[in-house]
Each structure stands twice: as structure tokens, then as C-alpha cells.
Motif scaffolding. Structure first.
Motif, PDB file in Angstrom:
ATOM      1  N   GLY A 175       0.782  -1.235   0.000  1.00 53.83           N
ATOM      2  CA  GLY A 175       0.000   0.000   0.000  1.00 53.83           C
ATOM      3  C   GLY A 175       0.813   1.283   0.000  1.00 53.83           C
ATOM      4  N   LEU A 176       1.734   1.351   0.941  1.00 55.38           N
ATOM      5  CA  LEU A 176       2.488   2.599   1.113  1.00 55.38           C
ATOM      6  C   LEU A 176       3.344   2.934  -0.116  1.00 55.38           C
ATOM      7  N   GLY A 177       3.934   1.916  -0.709  1.00 52.24           N
ATOM      8  CA  GLY A 177       4.788   2.117  -1.878  1.00 52.24           C
ATOM      9  C   GLY A 177       3.977   2.412  -3.132  1.00 52.24           C
ATOM     10  N   ASN A 232       7.129   9.771   4.057  1.00 53.79           N
ATOM     11  CA  ASN A 232       6.180   8.694   3.821  1.00 53.79           C
ATOM     12  C   ASN A 232       6.404   7.627   4.877  1.00 53.79           C
ATOM     13  N   ASP A 233       5.647   7.744   5.951  1.00 56.06           N
ATOM     14  CA  ASP A 233       5.823   6.948   7.170  1.00 56.06           C
ATOM     15  C   ASP A 233       7.101   7.373   7.896  1.00 56.06           C
ATOM     16  N   THR A 234       7.471   6.632   8.925  1.00 59.78           N
ATOM     17  CA  THR A 234       8.627   7.083   9.718  1.00 59.78           C
ATOM     18  C   THR A 234       9.957   6.657   9.098  1.00 59.78           C
ATOM     19  N   ASN A 269       1.309   9.085   8.532  1.00 62.49           N
ATOM     20  CA  ASN A 269       1.292   7.807   9.246  1.00 62.49           C
ATOM     21  C   ASN A 269       0.437   6.825   8.436  1.00 62.49           C
ATOM     22  N   HIS A 270       0.914   5.579   8.296  1.00 61.95           N
ATOM     23  CA  HIS A 270       0.185   4.605   7.477  1.00 61.95           C
ATOM     24  C   HIS A 270      -0.326   3.409   8.247  1.00 61.95           C
ATOM     25  N   THR A 271      -0.084   3.360   9.518  1.00 62.91           N
ATOM     26  CA  THR A 271      -0.573   2.198  10.252  1.00 62.91           C
ATOM     27  C   THR A 271      -0.535   2.460  11.748  1.00 62.91           C
ATOM     28  N   LEU A 272      -1.490   1.838  12.438  1.00 62.76           N
ATOM     29  CA  LEU A 272      -1.493   1.954  13.898  1.00 62.76           C
ATOM     30  C   LEU A 272      -1.020   0.646  14.532  1.00 62.76           C
ATOM     31  N   THR A 319      -7.409  11.512   2.997  1.00 66.42           N
ATOM     32  CA  THR A 319      -7.792  10.169   2.544  1.00 66.42           C
ATOM     33  C   THR A 319      -7.064   9.824   1.238  1.00 66.42           C
ATOM     34  N   ASN A 320      -6.541   8.605   1.208  1.00 65.58           N
ATOM     35  CA  ASN A 320      -5.783   8.139   0.040  1.00 65.58           C
ATOM     36  C   ASN A 320      -6.582   8.209  -1.252  1.00 65.58           C
ATOM     37  N   GLY A 321      -5.860   8.091  -2.338  1.00 72.34           N
ATOM     38  CA  GLY A 321      -6.506   8.013  -3.644  1.00 72.34           C
ATOM     39  C   GLY A 321      -5.642   7.184  -4.583  1.00 72.34           C
ATOM     40  N   GLU A 370      -2.718 -11.433   8.908  1.00 74.13           N
ATOM     41  CA  GLU A 370      -3.860 -11.928   9.688  1.00 74.13           C
ATOM     42  C   GLU A 370      -4.955 -10.866   9.835  1.00 74.13           C
ATOM     43  N   TYR A 371      -4.561  -9.592   9.964  1.00 78.21           N
ATOM     44  CA  TYR A 371      -5.602  -8.588  10.188  1.00 78.21           C
ATOM     45  C   TYR A 371      -6.450  -8.352   8.935  1.00 78.21           C
ATOM     46  N   LYS A 372      -5.926  -8.730   7.764  1.00 83.43           N
ATOM     47  CA  LYS A 372      -6.700  -8.563   6.532  1.00 83.43           C
ATOM     48  C   LYS A 372      -7.695  -9.714   6.346  1.00 83.43           C
ATOM     49  N   LEU A 413      -8.115  -1.735  11.982  1.00 83.22           N
ATOM     50  CA  LEU A 413      -6.732  -2.143  11.729  1.00 83.22           C
ATOM     51  C   LEU A 413      -6.206  -1.798  10.334  1.00 83.22           C
ATOM     52  N   GLU A 414      -7.072  -1.605   9.359  1.00 83.26           N
ATOM     53  CA  GLU A 414      -6.596  -1.233   8.018  1.00 83.26           C
ATOM     54  C   GLU A 414      -6.636   0.293   7.938  1.00 83.26           C
ATOM     55  N   ALA A 415      -5.478   0.906   7.757  1.00 82.07           N
ATOM     56  CA  ALA A 415      -5.445   2.369   7.819  1.00 82.07           C
ATOM     57  C   ALA A 415      -6.364   2.990   6.769  1.00 82.07           C
ATOM     58  N   SER A 416      -6.247   2.524   5.539  1.00 83.44           N
ATOM     59  CA  SER A 416      -7.114   3.060   4.496  1.00 83.44           C
ATOM     60  C   SER A 416      -7.492   1.967   3.511  1.00 83.44           C
ATOM     61  N   GLY A 417      -6.452   1.392   2.881  1.00 77.78           N
ATOM     62  CA  GLY A 417      -6.690   0.532   1.737  1.00 77.78           C
ATOM     63  C   GLY A 417      -6.682   1.401   0.490  1.00 77.78           C
ATOM     64  N   THR A 418      -6.199   0.835  -0.611  1.00 75.66           N
ATOM     65  CA  THR A 418      -6.285   1.511  -1.906  1.00 75.66           C
ATOM     66  C   THR A 418      -6.757   0.500  -2.955  1.00 75.66           C
TER      67      THR A 418
END
Ligand code: DL6
Length: 824
Positions: free
Chosen positions: A124-126, A324-326, A362-365, A469-471, A558-560, A657-662
Motif C-alpha cells: 500500500g504505502l509504496g 512517507n511513514d517514519t 502515518n500509514h498504520t497503527l 484520505t488516500n486516492g 492476519e488482520y486482513k 486495523l486497516e489504515a485506508s486501503g487503496t
């Protein structure tokens, strides 16, 4: 020379054909009879690249002339995929190229297929970073991507006896025609050594970093073509090179092999992408990669700034740096070092400049993804940065102390150093503190950031957190990936949607037009046939084009909850076997996605899916009404075939758990109906497409939090009360799908029962099955299904990354488009 000059720019069929022939001979060094598909790909790519260069230089000149504020997007990952179709399509010469190749007796599709997929990212992030590059260029925003030119991208996934096996991904093996090496753009990056204190010219205490090891960062530039080709931006990726001087000692000793060893070791820095998605392994090499590309990028940014400016106070009005994230968060300390140590800027002023320049996404908790580097390691690898981090922390905590009014626990949470256990530097806190804006990637995620990981920081700095919000880019994910649907849309509403996706709303009324529905279905069917052929090639499984293509493609985690989807498949399989006389809606469950090589549970779930698939796909009792396939080696290129062909989009993560999804956006834009939880951007997708056109199920993020706060639930009770779930789990645990090793899946069953079912698979199972049944029921009515599918496409315009990037540009970066002057 003159003719070549014209040839290089010509965009018509003849000009393209002539330049293909010339490139083949003079640059690739082959004649047409001996050329392979790969030779032709290189030929075409180099010829297309020629056509970018003038516009690329024009763009750069424009930015210089206007002294424009630039955006620097620092990302450890850019999942750009293939570039040929993208470049041709954005230049508007797809058809011309096809015809030119045709005249040479070549198939354009085969040439396109010879391009390796640039897999410089995990997920996702990349991929988001790649969509942002496209949108920045399309909107004439002066944006630069900065990252690492990994020699090996994300591993190639193969299945051996159903198990995931990883192979190196050698995308550069045959060269990369898109990049321009810049051997003269070279920056030293230091590691290790120690810090010396001294008095500067005015007698103030100052520091220098000495006895360090040096590596050089060398730039490779790739042009980023915006839609219409007006703006061409730059993606600058760094490659590690050994310095020539550090091994003289070894040479003098005659230790030649040792010297060469050192060279190989320092060049390892840019060798390979870490394959973990949302988990940090805490490896020193990873930390060094992060510093390597960040330091080189900041040096480059300051060099560009100093060409035309001499007052660092102007930096924030000329440069916006997005983290883009930490992963590049060490850049905060590096900027302070460059300003204070190298340019003699006073601390307070340097801090104001840094904070006004940086912003952080931030892209994830997920706690396991939050980077926290051991203090001892940071101290050893970057001794001066550790001092700087301590200094930032001391000043901040001092300021906060008064407000905290003796609440030491709060101060401990705010600290940049986690003092529990082995002491660690919290990179999220550093990124937050050193940025003027911090954003989440969906409305829900941003709210949760405020309530959880950054709750204390949010209280301290209530204006800092903002949502973006992502796009996704409509060029790659609709125009290029789905020509059938794109052409249909353009035939009805014109092609303005390609750069203004909101125009798709004109399709809303077409949902009631029976002819349009028929054509929409035809386009989907064409895409499904293409995917069916791909599935057959990749897996040998024949699937029915008329079945529901039920798609879950994303990293295996697992969270997906790919497991939830699979349990539904087993339950459906049982029902079909029990009721052979029922006329079932045929279903094809399509999975794809890689698991991190060290993530055993994820790999076991892949094996389970493959084992279940083997049994189901060969069982004559289900009459081909259910097929399960796991496509190997999911990447951008595979996604381009899968997204347009999906009917049902699985977005079923545990809520919160899913920050956004694209992927959810790509699928809905291409007319798939979502079955999903109220998680990440699904919440906003529901708002846009309408709750009648989406299948929502399961616990909400709030309910999940309440459940956990109340001590969890008893999965065994849930299982006992749901016969179809119990039966599915019993089959897995008694070895129905793994007769050669009946205990194989005990770890999965254990996690779902005694393990407390952390991801609430059993808790959401019944409601998920209800939503699946509703989807199958709807599919029996093709007109109604298509109507809803059209409404999805029509209402997804807001999820264009053009909108997202515009919001960043206006509210975070404060940059403006720099358009070409129309001299026509
Ligand atoms: O923001 C892009 C993307 C989100 O859409 C996904 O929901 C999220 O999981 C993903 N995060 C990562 C890895 N996280 N870290 N670090 O890719 O970001």
C-alpha cells in the motif's frame, strides 16, 4: 544530426517506426532478424524516452525560472510497476506505437510483456507513493520522489507443493532503459565514528562528527510523465557506491581481497528491499538504508536551494519535505545536523525551519509496525544524531513539563525515548514533533490516531493532525488497465474524466439505461475472459467466466483476514455438496498476495488456501460451481489484469486495523461491489457509492475496541453455536485438506480458539456469511447487479489521487502548479 533531432521528437507512426529501427541497430546493437522480444522492448522504451527528454528539461527549467516551491516526497518504497504503457498512454501515442510495431510485424502486447515489473515496494504505502508521483506530474506540481534504487525488488513468490517459496527479484538483470545514471550527482553519507566538541569562531560550543565510515550515494533519475506529457517530473533513486579512498590502508598492506570485500559491503546498502509489510524487524542494515537515502536526499535538496538562495529562513517557502511513514524520520535529526553543524545556523532557528519544512504521513497503527530503534544502535551508527535527538527531546519535555503538571506517565509517553526495557528511539514521536502537519490516510484512521498512538501529542498540538484520505491514479487504474470500460465511458461522457475523475458522476443516470448496462456488462465480461486466461496460464485451473469473480488481492496478513474468506469458501463448499439439487450461483474465489518470508502464520494460511483449493477444484460433487485459485507473485502488473475483472471486492479487515486501503478503491472504480467491514476508507467508499451498493458486515471499530476493553470474547462459544463454522474448522483440524499431515493447521486453529481469536474471525463469521449470501442473491439478477456496479464506478471519482495530492498541496505543502506557458 538535424534529421535525428526531428526523428527523436516525432510522434507519428512513420517517425516512431524509423526511430525503432535506428535504436535497435545503434543502441541495442541487434538487427531485426536477430532481435528478441526483450530487445524490442528496450528499443521501444529508449525511443519513447527520447520523446520525453525535451519536455522533461522544459519542466525543470520552468521550475527554476519561477523559483517554484518544490515538494520532496521521501519514501523507502516506490511501487511503480511497468512504465511503457504508462508513458505511451500519458503521451497519447499508444495507437501510433501499436501501428508502428505492427508495420514491423511485431505485437505490441508481446513487447509490453517483456518489461519487468519495478517492484520497489511491499504494498500500500509504496503504491500510494507511485500514484502520488503520477498525480503530481499530471497537475503540474513541482514534485520530486526520492528513494532507493534497490537492485533486488520485492521477492518473486512461487508455490512449491502449495507453500510460498521466495526467489530473488532481479528486475535490473537486463538493464533499465528508463533511468539516467548521474555519476556526477554523488553525496557522501557517513556511519559510525564519534563526535568531537570544539569552540566555534565566536566561542560557542560546536560539534563535529569524525572518524566515520563513508559511503557514496549516486543518483539515478527516472522521468515521471504526467497525463498529456506537459509536465515531466523526476524520481531520483539512490544507489550505494564505495568511496575510493577508504580502502587505501588495505591496499598498502597488500590486502586486496579485504579491500574489495569492504566495497561489496558498503554497496550492500542499496542491494535489497526489506520484504516486511507493517512489521519492523529492527535490523541495523535497514536503519542504515533509511539514513542513507534520507541524508543523500536532504543534501541534494539543500544544494538545489542554495543555488538561488542564501538565507535558510526561506527554506520552508521553497521546499516541502513529506515523510512517507517514519522510514525517513531520521531526516528531522539530519536536517538539524546539516543546518547547525554544517551551516552554522543557531539551534532555535534551525528547529523552526525544520518543522516548517517537514510533514509526516502515518500509514498504520499496528504496534508491530511502529519503528523504535535501540538507543545503543543509534548511538553507534549515528552518534551525532543521537545527541541531536536527546537535545530535541530535552527541550520539548522541558516545555511540556509545566503543562503536564506532574503527570510523569504522560511525559514518559511523549518522550522521544521509550525508557521501558532496552531504551529505544520512537521514530513516530520524532516525526510528529519535527513536522508542522501530521496526516492519517482515511477519516477513521485519522480519528483513531488522535485517540490512540498520538493522543498525547494531539493534546499538545491540537492543530497538527489532519486527514488526507488516500486516492489512486485513474490513468493507470482505469484508462490503462481497463481499456474496455474506459472506451465505453469516454464514448458517453467524453475523456475529461481522465484528469478530472469527478466527471464520472455523469454516469449515475446511465445506471438506469438498459443499453448502457448491457455494454458495461460486456466490458466486464471481456476483462473476466482475460483474467480467466491468465488464471489458466498461471495455475492450470479453468474457471467459469459466468461465475462471481470474488477477489481478495493484497498482502497476506492476519488482520486482513484472508482466513475469514477461506472459511466462508469451506462452508459454501459443504452447502453445495449437501444440496446438489439447488441451482447455485457459481463462485470463483481469487486470492493473490505475498507473505513476509518470516511470517509463519501468513505462510501457513497460504498453504491452507492452496490445500483447500486442491480438494474443492477436483470435487465433481460441486459441479464446477466453486473454484478457488491463489495466483502466484501478485504485483502491479497482475493487479492491472485482476482489478478490471472483479465482481466482488473483499475488504474484510478487522475494523480499526486497516489504515485506508487503496485496492478497495481500484476495485470499486472498476465496477466491483465491495463486501467489507467499516474499516479504513471503506467507510468513505460507502458514503460515496451509497449504502445500497455495498455489502457491509461485522463489528465496527468502536465495537471491536469495546469488546477488547471488556476482556475479549469466547471464540469457543461462538464456534459451538455456529454449525457451519464448526464443521469447517473440524474439517481443517482433522486433516480433510491435508491428509498427509493432519496436524498441519493446528497453529491456525489454536489462534482462533485458545489464542483468543485476536482478529475476530469467528466473531464476524456469521455476519460475513449473511453478506455473502446477499451478494450471491443479487448476482442472480444481472440487471440489478450491473446497476449497482455502474453506481460504484460513477461515484468513485472522489478517490482519485489527484484530489488527494491537491489537498496535500493546498493544506500541507502550500505549493502551486507551475504550468507550461501556452506559446501556441
Ligand atoms: O496509506 C497507504 C497504505 C494503506 O492504504 C494501508 O491501509 C496500510 O496498511 C498501508 N501501510 C503499509 C505499511 N505500513 N507501514 N509502515 O503499507 O498504507
Amino acid at each position: 544530426y538535424k534529421t535525428r533531432e526531428i526523428e527523436r521528437r516525432s510522434l507519428d507512426v512513420d517517425g516512431l517506426k524509423r526511430s525503432f529501427l535506428e535504436w535497435l541497430v545503434y543502441s541495442v546493437g541487434k538487427d531485426a532478424r536477430a532481435a528478441t522480444r526483450r530487445d524490442w522492448f528496450h528499443t521501444v522504451a529508449l525511443s519513447v524516452r527520447d520523446r520525453l527528454v525535451d519536455r522533461w528539461m522544459d519542466t525543470t527549467r520552468r521550475y527554476y525560472q519561477e523559483d517554484a516551491k518544490r515538494v520532496y516526497y521521501l519514501s523507502l518504497e516506490f511501487l511503480i510497476g511497468r512504465l511503457l504503457t504508462n508513458s505511451l498512454s500519458n503521451l497519447g501515442i499508444m495507437e501510433e506505437c501499436r501501428q508502428a510495431l505492427d508495420r514491423l510485424g511485431l505485437s505490441m502486447d508481446e513487447v509490453i510483456d517483456a518489461e519487468p515489473d519495478a517492484a520497489l515496494g511491499n504494498g500500500g504505502l509504496g503504491r500510494l507513493a507511485a500514484c502520488f508521483l503520477d498525480s503530481m506530474a499530471t497537475q503540474a506540481l513541482p514534485g520530486y520522489g526520492y528513494g532507493i534504487r534497490y537492485e533486488f525488488g520485492l521477492f518473486e513468490q512461487r508455490f512449491e507443493h502449495g507453500w510460498q517459496v521466495e526467489y530473488p527479484e532481479q528486475w535490473l538483470q537486463f538493464g533499465n532503459p528508463w533511468e539516467f545514471p548521474r555519476p556526477e550527482v554523488l553525496y557522501p553519507v557517513q556511519f559510525y565514528g564519534r563526535v568531537e566538541e570544539f569552540r566555534d569562531s565566536v566561542g560557542e560550543k560546536a560539534y563535529r562528527w569524525v572518524d566515520a565510515e563513508r559511503v557514496l550515494a549516486m543518483a539515478y533519475d527516472t522521468p515521471v510523465v504526467g497525463y498529456s506529457g506537459e509536465t515531466i517530473n523526476t524520481l531520483r533513486l539512490w544507489s550505494a557506491r564505495a568511496t575510493r579512498d577508504f580502502n587505501f590502508g588495505h591496499f598498502n598492506d597488500g590486502a586486496y581481497m579485504k579491500a574489495v570485500e569492504q566495497k561489496v559491503l558498503s554497496e550492500n546498502l542499496s542491494r535489497v528491499l526489506y520484504p516486511n509489510d507493517a512489521t519492523e524487524t529492527g535490523k541495523e542494515l535497514r536503519f542504515k538504508q533509511e539514513y542513507f537515502f534520507t541524508s543523500a536526499s536532504l543534501q541534494d535538496i539543500l544544494r538545489r536551494f542554495l543555488q538561488h538562495h542564501n538565507n535558510f529562513d526561506d527554506l520552508p517557502s521553497k521546499a516541502a519535505i513529506q515523510l512517507n511513514d517514519t522510514h525517513p524520520a531520521i531526516g528531522i535529526a539530519e536536517m538539524m545536523r546539516l543546518l547547525v553543524d554544517q551551516h552554522a545556523v543557531r539551534w532555535d532557528r534551525a528547529w523552526d525551519i525544520t518543522r516548517a519544512t517537514f510533514a509526516y504521513t502515518n500509514h498504520t497503527l499496528l504496534p508491530e509496525a511502529l519503528e523504535a530503534w535501540p538507543v545503543r544502535m543509534v548511538e553507534r551508527v549515528l552518534p551525532r544524531h543521537m545527541q541531536i535527538i536527546y537535545e530535541i527531546n530535552a527541550r520539548f519535555l522541558n516545555r511540556s513539563k509545566a503543562r503536564a503538571a506532574g503527570d510523569n506517565a504522560r511525559l514518559a509517553r511523549l518522550s522521544l525515548i521509550d525508557e521501558r526495557g532496552d531504551r529505544r528511539v520512537r521514530m513516530g514521536n520524532l516525526a510528529f514533533l519535527g513536522s508542522h502537519k501530521v496526516n492519517g490516510v482515511s477519516a477513521l484512521h485519522t480519528d483513531l490516531m488522535k485517540q490512540t498512538v498520538f493522543a498525547d501529542f494531539h493534546q499538545e498540538f491540537p492543530d497538527r493532525i489532519t486527514n488526507k484520505t488516500n486516492g489512486i491514479t485513474p490513468r493507470r487504474w482505469l484508462k490503462q488497465a481497463n481499456p474496455a470500460l474506459s472506451e465505453l465511458i469516454t464514448s458517453r461522457i467524453g475523456d475529461g474524466w481522465i484528469h478530472d475523475l469527478g466527471q464520472l458522476t455523469s454516469l449515475v443516470e446511465k445506471a438506469d439505461d438498459v443499453v448502457f448496462r448491457e455494454e458495461f456488462r460486456r466490458a466486464k465480461r471481456k476483462n473476466k475472459k482475460r483474467l480467466a486466461a491468465y488464471i489458466a496460464r498461471q495455475t492450470g485451473v479453468e474457471v467459469q467466466v459466468d461465475s462471481i469473480f470474488d477477489v481478495q488481492v493484497k498482502r497476506m496478513h492476519e488482520y486482513k483476514r484472508q482466513l475469514l474468506n477461506l472459511l466462508h469458501a469451506v462452508a459454501l463448499y459443504n452447502e453445495m455438496r449437501d444440496n446438489p439439487m439447488v441451482s447455485w450461483v457459481p463462485v470463483t474465489k481469487i486470492f493473490a498476495g505475498k507473505a513476509a518470508p518470516s511470517y509463519h502464520m501468513a505462510k501457513l494460511i497460504i498453504k491452507l488456501i492452496n490445500d483447500v483449493a486442491k480438494v474443492v477444484n477436483h470435487d465433481p460433487a460441486v459441479h464446477d460451481n466453486l473454484k478457488i485459485v491463489y495466483l502466484p507473485n501478485y504485483n502491479v502488473t497482475a493487479a492491472e489484469i485482476i482489478m478490471p475483472a472483479a465482481d466482488l471486492s473483499e475488504q474484510i479487515s478487522t475494523a480499526g486495523l486497516e489504515a485506508s486501503g487503496t485496492g478497495n478503491m481500484k476495485l470499486a472504480l472498476n465496477g466491483a461491489l465491495t463486501i467489507g467491514t467499516l474499516d479504513g476508507a471503506n467507510v468513505e467508499i460507502r458514503e460515496h457509492v451509497g449504502s445500497d451498493n455495498i455489502f457491509i458486515f461485522g463489528l465496527t471499530a468502536e465495537e471491536v475496541a469495546d469488546l477488547k476493553a471488556g476482556g475479549g470474547f469466547n471464540p469457543r462459544e461462538v464456534i459451538a453455536s455456529n454449525p457451519s463454522l464448526k464443521r469447517a474448522l473440524d474439517m481443517i483440524s482433522t486433516g480433510v485438506f491435508s491428509p498427509e499431515d493432519p496436524n498441519r493447521y493446528h497453529p491456525i486453529l489454536q489462534a482462533l480458539t485458545d489464542g483468543g481469536d485476536h482478529f475476530l474471525v469467528t466473531a464476524d463469521f456469521a455476519d460475513y456469511c449473511r453478506a455473502q449470501e446477499a451478494a450471491m442473491e443479487l448476482y442472480r439478477d444481472p440487471e440489478e447487479w450491473t446497476r449497482k456496479a455502474i453506481l460504484n464506478t460513477a461515484n468513485m471519482g472522489w478517490f482519485s489521487s489527484d484530489r488527494t495530492v491537491n489537498e496535500y498541496a493546498q493544506e500541507i505543502w502550500e505549493v502551486k502548479p507551475v504550468r507550461a506557458v501556452d506559446d501556441g
